[in-house]
Write a protein that holds these residues in place. Structure first.
Motif, PDB file in Angstrom:
ATOM      1  N   GLN A  78      44.267   6.236 -25.718  1.00  0.00           N
ATOM      2  CA  GLN A  78      44.614   5.684 -24.591  1.00  0.00           C
ATOM      3  C   GLN A  78      43.844   6.601 -23.681  1.00  0.00           C
ATOM      4  O   GLN A  78      43.595   5.301 -23.057  1.00  0.00           O
ATOM      5  N   HIS A  79      43.153   7.757 -23.855  1.00  0.00           N
ATOM      6  CA  HIS A  79      43.309   8.237 -22.880  1.00  0.00           C
ATOM      7  C   HIS A  79      41.334   8.540 -23.607  1.00  0.00           C
ATOM      8  O   HIS A  79      41.501   9.802 -24.341  1.00  0.00           O
ATOM      9  N   ALA A 103      47.809  15.989 -17.911  1.00  0.00           N
ATOM     10  CA  ALA A 103      47.604  14.443 -18.116  1.00  0.00           C
ATOM     11  C   ALA A 103      47.795  14.093 -19.630  1.00  0.00           C
ATOM     12  O   ALA A 103      49.083  13.475 -19.434  1.00  0.00           O
ATOM     13  N   GLU A 106      51.884  14.366 -20.347  1.00  0.00           N
ATOM     14  CA  GLU A 106      52.305  12.745 -19.366  1.00  0.00           C
ATOM     15  C   GLU A 106      51.446  11.790 -20.534  1.00  0.00           C
ATOM     16  O   GLU A 106      52.850  11.236 -20.887  1.00  0.00           O
ATOM     17  N   LEU A 107      51.344  11.835 -20.526  1.00  0.00           N
ATOM     18  CA  LEU A 107      50.270  10.409 -21.713  1.00  0.00           C
ATOM     19  C   LEU A 107      51.156  10.301 -23.082  1.00  0.00           C
ATOM     20  O   LEU A 107      51.320   9.911 -23.188  1.00  0.00           O
ATOM     21  N   GLU A 108      51.194  11.526 -23.531  1.00  0.00           N
ATOM     22  CA  GLU A 108      51.831  12.011 -24.456  1.00  0.00           C
ATOM     23  C   GLU A 108      52.992  11.541 -24.359  1.00  0.00           C
ATOM     24  O   GLU A 108      54.017  11.292 -25.514  1.00  0.00           O
ATOM     25  N   GLY A 112      51.053   8.139 -25.575  1.00  0.00           N
ATOM     26  CA  GLY A 112      50.207   8.063 -25.429  1.00  0.00           C
ATOM     27  C   GLY A 112      49.580   9.253 -26.366  1.00  0.00           C
ATOM     28  O   GLY A 112      49.837   9.865 -26.566  1.00  0.00           O
ATOM     29  N   ARG A 113      48.374   8.449 -26.296  1.00  0.00           N
ATOM     30  CA  ARG A 113      47.284   9.889 -27.198  1.00  0.00           C
ATOM     31  C   ARG A 113      45.860  10.138 -26.811  1.00  0.00           C
ATOM     32  O   ARG A 113      45.084   9.079 -26.146  1.00  0.00           O
ATOM     33  N   ALA A 114      45.845  10.968 -26.069  1.00  0.00           N
ATOM     34  CA  ALA A 114      44.353  11.615 -25.930  1.00  0.00           C
ATOM     35  C   ALA A 114      43.196  11.756 -26.598  1.00  0.00           C
ATOM     36  O   ALA A 114      43.430  12.697 -27.830  1.00  0.00           O
ATOM     37  N   ARG A 178      52.715  -0.342 -22.527  1.00  0.00           N
ATOM     38  CA  ARG A 178      52.006   1.375 -24.036  1.00  0.00           C
ATOM     39  C   ARG A 178      50.432   0.618 -22.653  1.00  0.00           C
ATOM     40  O   ARG A 178      50.002  -0.136 -22.325  1.00  0.00           O
ATOM     41  N   PRO A 179      50.113   2.462 -22.946  1.00  0.00           N
ATOM     42  CA  PRO A 179      48.577   2.071 -22.187  1.00  0.00           C
ATOM     43  C   PRO A 179      48.175   1.616 -23.615  1.00  0.00           C
ATOM     44  O   PRO A 179      47.932   1.690 -24.240  1.00  0.00           O
ATOM     45  N   ARG A 224      42.162   3.161 -16.593  1.00  0.00           N
ATOM     46  CA  ARG A 224      43.965   2.868 -17.136  1.00  0.00           C
ATOM     47  C   ARG A 224      44.008   1.625 -17.205  1.00  0.00           C
ATOM     48  O   ARG A 224      45.860   1.747 -16.485  1.00  0.00           O
TER      49      ARG A 224
END
Lengths: 247, 247
Positions: A78-79, A103, A106-108, A112-114, A178-179, A224
């Motif tokens: 997602q990021h 960040a 926060e996404l997690e 979401g997952r980076a 979700r992102p 985003r």
């Protein structure tokens, strides 16, 4: 500490030395990261020097996945962060490892997952690689001596991630959405690119086509977008490119 | 950044490998530390392997001072930290690298000076060495894989020190651009709305037109568009709605 399945992926782009891949694996496991992805390793895969250097972190190498492009390596994420020391002539968010780590957690927390891109030892990430990123991570370094190697860069970013591992996030995305995944973002962008080509939009300005597309790709990566935004944009494109509906 | 004369000293106690001394010198200079002190280096001094690994950080090695004991190496300092991974059966303050970095800067601001002890590669600091320290620094690590080498330990502690010295904001957008005004965002949105109406896009779904437009407007307000993004979107709309260019 149990390892978190949604912890960030570490994506090595065209790494050159097996030793550095092994060092990266150690640095990852030191801080609880296990999802290594490698885009076009120079010396092929598997790599004996990487295994020798990884020592007990060879479990990270055994799980590592090989990809042919940054786009494929990031499509489920997602990021995406790009680590780079040099300033880029691009409009991108720039974060310290610490801010990025916060960040990522926060996404997690929002489901979401980076992923974090690391470039080749000799040159770092190409400008094209960087277009796939939402945010640039730059490690603050002594400007008079600012060269760190691949393993060290992974170590510092992973270290910061781990520092926040036990913290409750200050802010989460408060909705059921979700992102967007990178696959969705890239597919959207590809559709716009195709639609513009279909109209021969670039014909009078063909020399500028690569720069315009790179800027647009950078923009879409930065916005985003949520999954519903992707659908909205597809609706807009469909509407704008359709033949006029009859009354 | 100018290097601070009162920045902490890095004290390597009985280091074994020249390579690690060189790596420590690099890690120090990366983060503005230049005062290296070495207690009883196993292979004597100077050390060619250290110089080879230090690369341009050899200026740190040239200034390095050799001592016969931890006591002598620390006698001009006000506060001594001992880095150690293993718990010690001692009553000591224990700090993370981050907390220690903050305290070092406070000490510096008050005219004092800190030093950080790093032990030998094979075993770390002896319990006797640790008795010379006020505070223990422990790097939080994955308990299932917690071995880091001397150069990495110096890197992480020096990195944290530098974070507090550096006043770079955590996150910036690196460009000369300005964010779009709301006037620009609304004009863009109005153009999209008009273009969709022009195509009679909503005709089959007229009841849902207000909800769809509201969601789209929300989206464009949320995207934090830059002024150049506005121009890019106008270009896309122009391209998508234009008649197909003749070849």
């Amino acid at each position: 500490m149990s390892l978190n399945e949604n912890a960030p992926a570490v994506i090595l782009v065209e790494p050159q030395m097996g030793e550095n891949i092994g060092a990266a694996a150690r640095a990852m496991l030191n801080f609880g990261l296990t999802d290594m992805r490698i885009v076009n390793p120079r010396d092929g895969w598997p790599n004996e020097r990487a295994v020798a250097l990884a020592s007990r972190a060879d479990l990270v190498l055994e799980k590592a996945r090989i990809f042919n492009s940054v786009a494929e390596a990031t499509e489920d994420l997602q990021h995406v962060y790009a680590t780079t020391a040099r300033p880029r002539d691009m409009i991108k968010h720039v974060a310290t490892p610490s801010a990025a780590a916060k960040a990522m957690h926060e996404l997690e927390a929002g489901g979401g997952r980076a992923g974090i891109l690391f470039g080749k030892e000799s040159y770092g990430l190409s400008s094209d690689d960087v277009t796939y990123a939402d945010t640039i991570i730059t490690v603050p370094l002594n400007p008079d001596f600012s060269s760190i190697n691949l393993g060290q860069a992974v170590l510092l970013v992973a270290y910061e991630y781990f520092q926040f591992a036990d913290d409750t996030p200050d802010e989460i995305i408060r909705n059921e959405e979700r992102p967007a995944t990178k696959k969705e973002v890239i597919a959207l962008f590809d559709r716009i690119e195709s639609a513009l080509d279909e109209k021969n939009y670039f014909d009078p300005i063909m020399a500028r086509r690569p720069v315009i597309l790179r800027n647009m790709r950078n923009m879409f990566q930065r916005l985003r977008l949520m999954e519903s935004d992707i659908r909205a944009f597809h609706g807009i494109i469909k509407g704008l490119t359709a033949d006029k509906k009859e009354k």
